[in-house]
Design a protein around this motif. Structure first.
Motif, PDB file in Angstrom:
ATOM      1  N   SER A   1       0.747  -1.183   0.012  1.00 37.38           N
ATOM      2  CA  SER A   1      -0.216  -0.028   0.178  1.00 37.38           C
ATOM      3  C   SER A   1       0.955   1.390  -0.154  1.00 37.38           C
ATOM      4  O   SER A   1       1.867   1.521   0.875  1.00 37.38           O
ATOM      5  N   VAL A   2       0.522   2.192  -0.759  1.00 40.55           N
ATOM      6  CA  VAL A   2       1.384   3.650  -1.016  1.00 40.55           C
ATOM      7  C   VAL A   2       1.220   4.131   0.303  1.00 40.55           C
ATOM      8  O   VAL A   2       2.151   4.697   0.886  1.00 40.55           O
ATOM      9  N   HIS A   3      -0.161   4.313   0.993  1.00 45.57           N
ATOM     10  CA  HIS A   3      -0.135   4.863   2.342  1.00 45.57           C
ATOM     11  C   HIS A   3       0.600   4.168   3.513  1.00 45.57           C
ATOM     12  O   HIS A   3       1.189   4.911   4.187  1.00 45.57           O
TER      13      HIS A   3
ATOM     14  N   MET B   1       3.583   2.483   2.936  1.00 43.82           N
ATOM     15  CA  MET B   1       4.838   2.826   2.618  1.00 43.82           C
ATOM     16  C   MET B   1       5.348   4.300   3.131  1.00 43.82           C
ATOM     17  O   MET B   1       6.235   4.374   3.890  1.00 43.82           O
ATOM     18  N   GLU B   2       4.369   5.268   2.939  1.00 46.20           N
ATOM     19  CA  GLU B   2       4.578   6.510   3.076  1.00 46.20           C
ATOM     20  C   GLU B   2       4.887   6.652   4.780  1.00 46.20           C
ATOM     21  O   GLU B   2       5.814   7.251   5.157  1.00 46.20           O
ATOM     22  N   ALA B   3       3.804   5.895   5.210  1.00 47.63           N
ATOM     23  CA  ALA B   3       3.846   6.108   6.995  1.00 47.63           C
ATOM     24  C   ALA B   3       5.240   5.473   7.497  1.00 47.63           C
ATOM     25  O   ALA B   3       6.016   6.106   8.014  1.00 47.63           O
ATOM     26  N   LEU B   4       5.636   4.332   6.971  1.00 48.48           N
ATOM     27  CA  LEU B   4       6.789   3.688   7.263  1.00 48.48           C
ATOM     28  C   LEU B   4       7.997   4.427   7.285  1.00 48.48           C
ATOM     29  O   LEU B   4       8.839   4.501   7.926  1.00 48.48           O
ATOM     30  N   PHE B   5       8.125   5.090   5.880  1.00 48.62           N
ATOM     31  CA  PHE B   5       9.236   5.711   5.292  1.00 48.62           C
ATOM     32  C   PHE B   5       9.527   7.176   6.213  1.00 48.62           C
ATOM     33  O   PHE B   5      10.447   7.558   6.828  1.00 48.62           O
TER      34      PHE B   5
ATOM     35  N   THR C   1       8.406  -5.725  -0.064  1.00 45.73           N
ATOM     36  CA  THR C   1       7.209  -5.646  -1.051  1.00 45.73           C
ATOM     37  C   THR C   1       7.283  -6.273  -2.326  1.00 45.73           C
ATOM     38  O   THR C   1       8.329  -6.546  -2.631  1.00 45.73           O
ATOM     39  N   ASP C   2       6.016  -6.333  -2.909  1.00 45.15           N
ATOM     40  CA  ASP C   2       5.933  -7.084  -4.250  1.00 45.15           C
ATOM     41  C   ASP C   2       5.815  -5.880  -5.324  1.00 45.15           C
ATOM     42  O   ASP C   2       6.318  -6.155  -6.334  1.00 45.15           O
ATOM     43  N   TYR C   3       6.172  -4.756  -4.733  1.00 41.46           N
ATOM     44  CA  TYR C   3       6.300  -3.459  -5.913  1.00 41.46           C
ATOM     45  C   TYR C   3       7.482  -2.492  -5.586  1.00 41.46           C
ATOM     46  O   TYR C   3       7.335  -1.383  -4.949  1.00 41.46           O
ATOM     47  N   PRO C   4       8.834  -3.014  -5.579  1.00 44.50           N
ATOM     48  CA  PRO C   4       9.971  -2.202  -5.316  1.00 44.50           C
ATOM     49  C   PRO C   4      10.261  -0.943  -5.998  1.00 44.50           C
ATOM     50  O   PRO C   4      10.426   0.092  -5.508  1.00 44.50           O
TER      51      PRO C   4
ATOM     52  N   ALA D   1       7.918   1.701  -4.173  1.00 47.13           N
ATOM     53  CA  ALA D   1       8.816   2.114  -3.026  1.00 47.13           C
ATOM     54  C   ALA D   1       9.920   2.918  -3.246  1.00 47.13           C
ATOM     55  O   ALA D   1       9.808   4.102  -2.688  1.00 47.13           O
ATOM     56  N   ARG D   2      10.526   2.745  -4.447  1.00 47.41           N
ATOM     57  CA  ARG D   2      11.460   3.580  -4.827  1.00 47.41           C
ATOM     58  C   ARG D   2      10.752   5.068  -5.334  1.00 47.41           C
ATOM     59  O   ARG D   2      11.338   6.261  -4.587  1.00 47.41           O
ATOM     60  N   ASP D   3       9.781   5.055  -6.071  1.00 44.25           N
ATOM     61  CA  ASP D   3       9.200   6.336  -6.405  1.00 44.25           C
ATOM     62  C   ASP D   3       8.860   7.293  -4.959  1.00 44.25           C
ATOM     63  O   ASP D   3       8.851   8.250  -5.100  1.00 44.25           O
ATOM     64  N   ILE D   4       8.242   6.545  -3.960  1.00 46.87           N
ATOM     65  CA  ILE D   4       7.964   7.297  -2.929  1.00 46.87           C
ATOM     66  C   ILE D   4       8.897   7.880  -2.278  1.00 46.87           C
ATOM     67  O   ILE D   4       8.972   8.848  -1.866  1.00 46.87           O
TER      68      ILE D   4
END
Length: 70
Positions: A38-40, A42-46, A55-58, A61-64
């Motif tokens: 989830s984008v949201h 990922m954002e919170a964790l970062f 993640t299944d979508y590296p 994560a890089r873009d975020i």
């Protein structure tokens, strides 16, 4: 974790919060939650300074990360 000589943990993202990340960092442990898609989330964790994530979508994560650090 320190008693069994590990340097990090990989818990489910569902149990991770800012307090847990801070506590682990105070004990010199890395935290890399799994499976964060989830984008949201990922954002919170970062934002909370997680050391990494699984993640299944590296590329997502890089873009975020790139967006957050510009």
């Amino acid at each position: 974790a320190n008693s069994i000589n590990v340097d990090g943990l990989h818990p489910s993202f569902r149990i991770v919060n800012e307090a847990l990340i801070n506590d682990l960092h105070q004990h010199n442990l890395k935290i890399r939650p799994y499976t964060v898609n989830s984008v949201h989330v990922m954002e919170a964790l970062f934002y909370w300074n997680v050391d990494g994530l699984i993640t299944d979508y590296p590329s997502r994560a890089r873009d975020i990360l790139q967006r957050m650090w510009i």
